[in-house]
Design an enzyme around this catalytic site. Structure first.
Site, mmCIF file in Angstrom:
data_model
loop_
_atom_site.group_PDB
_atom_site.id
_atom_site.type_symbol
_atom_site.label_atom_id
_atom_site.label_comp_id
_atom_site.label_asym_id
_atom_site.label_seq_id
_atom_site.Cartn_x
_atom_site.Cartn_y
_atom_site.Cartn_z
ATOM 1 N N GLU A 111 40.716 11.775 -12.983
ATOM 2 C CA GLU A 111 41.308 10.665 -12.224
ATOM 3 C C GLU A 111 40.757 10.610 -10.799
ATOM 4 O O GLU A 111 40.429 9.535 -10.296
ATOM 5 C CB GLU A 111 42.839 10.802 -12.166
ATOM 6 C CG GLU A 111 43.525 10.738 -13.510
ATOM 7 C CD GLU A 111 43.723 12.105 -14.149
ATOM 8 O OE1 GLU A 111 44.565 12.198 -15.047
ATOM 9 O OE2 GLU A 111 43.032 13.078 -13.752
ATOM 10 N N CYS A 113 48.174 14.868 -13.257
ATOM 11 C CA CYS A 113 48.883 15.950 -12.588
ATOM 12 C C CYS A 113 49.453 15.407 -11.267
ATOM 13 O O CYS A 113 49.112 14.303 -10.845
ATOM 14 C CB CYS A 113 47.936 17.119 -12.343
ATOM 15 S SG CYS A 113 46.717 16.819 -11.041
ATOM 16 N N HIS A 171 39.147 16.444 -10.777
ATOM 17 C CA HIS A 171 39.782 15.963 -12.008
ATOM 18 C C HIS A 171 39.233 14.589 -12.372
ATOM 19 O O HIS A 171 38.708 13.864 -11.521
ATOM 20 C CB HIS A 171 41.291 15.874 -11.818
ATOM 21 C CG HIS A 171 41.953 17.206 -11.676
ATOM 22 N ND1 HIS A 171 43.312 17.368 -11.792
ATOM 23 C CD2 HIS A 171 41.459 18.448 -11.429
ATOM 24 C CE1 HIS A 171 43.639 18.630 -11.630
ATOM 25 N NE2 HIS A 171 42.519 19.319 -11.394
#
Length: 151
Positions: free
Chosen positions: A49, A77, A47
């Site tokens: 991040e 998330c 992801h």
């Protein structure tokens, strides 16, 4: 946040999903700015991040990102929130919400950062809605790219 949006657009142009993030140090310097590469790497944990945290740790030579802020185009998330917490990042600033990502077709867990913070007793500060409409528009850009794939 505008740097994160720019990186997200670069990812969309490469056939990736519409998520990006930047980590900024306490003194305002950009430490890392990356986008999601789940499809390019066939790594479901890649992801925006997480990639940004990985790069920031490499750049800093350690795993403690205390004092930093992460700017994410979409609310992190639960996996990404946990990584942010473990890296001791001080603050999360996000644009679009988890609900926006779900509406775009992503298989998101409907657990907000505020709830993760509360249940996990995390000291991470959470601020949502930063440039929300610009961040939400990334989902449309991605859908219109002709290369949109959800996971």
């Amino acid at each position: 946040m505008r740097l994160a949006i720019r990186r997200t657009r670069e990812g969309i142009a490469q056939g990736q999903t519409p998520f990006g993030a930047c980590i900024v140090s306490a003194d305002g310097k950009v430490v890392a700015c990356e986008h999601n590469v789940v499809w390019a790497t066939t790594d479901i944990t890649a992801h925006g991040e997480v990639n940004t945290i990985r790069e920031a740790c490499r750049a800093s030579g350690g795993i403690d990102l205390s004092g930093c802020t992460i700017y994410s185009t979409t609310e992190p998330c639960p996996m990404c929130f946990s990584a942010i917490h473990w890296a001791r990042i001080r603050r999360i600033v996000f644009g679009a919400s988890i609900a926006d990502a779900r509406a775009a077709g992503f298989n998101e867990l409907a657990v907000s950062n505020a709830e993760m913070k509360r249940q996990g007793l995390s000291p991470v500060e959470v601020e949502g809605g930063c440039l929300r409409e610009e961040c939400r528009a990334l989902f449309d850009e991605w859908k219109n790219s002709g290369r949109a794939r959800v996971y």
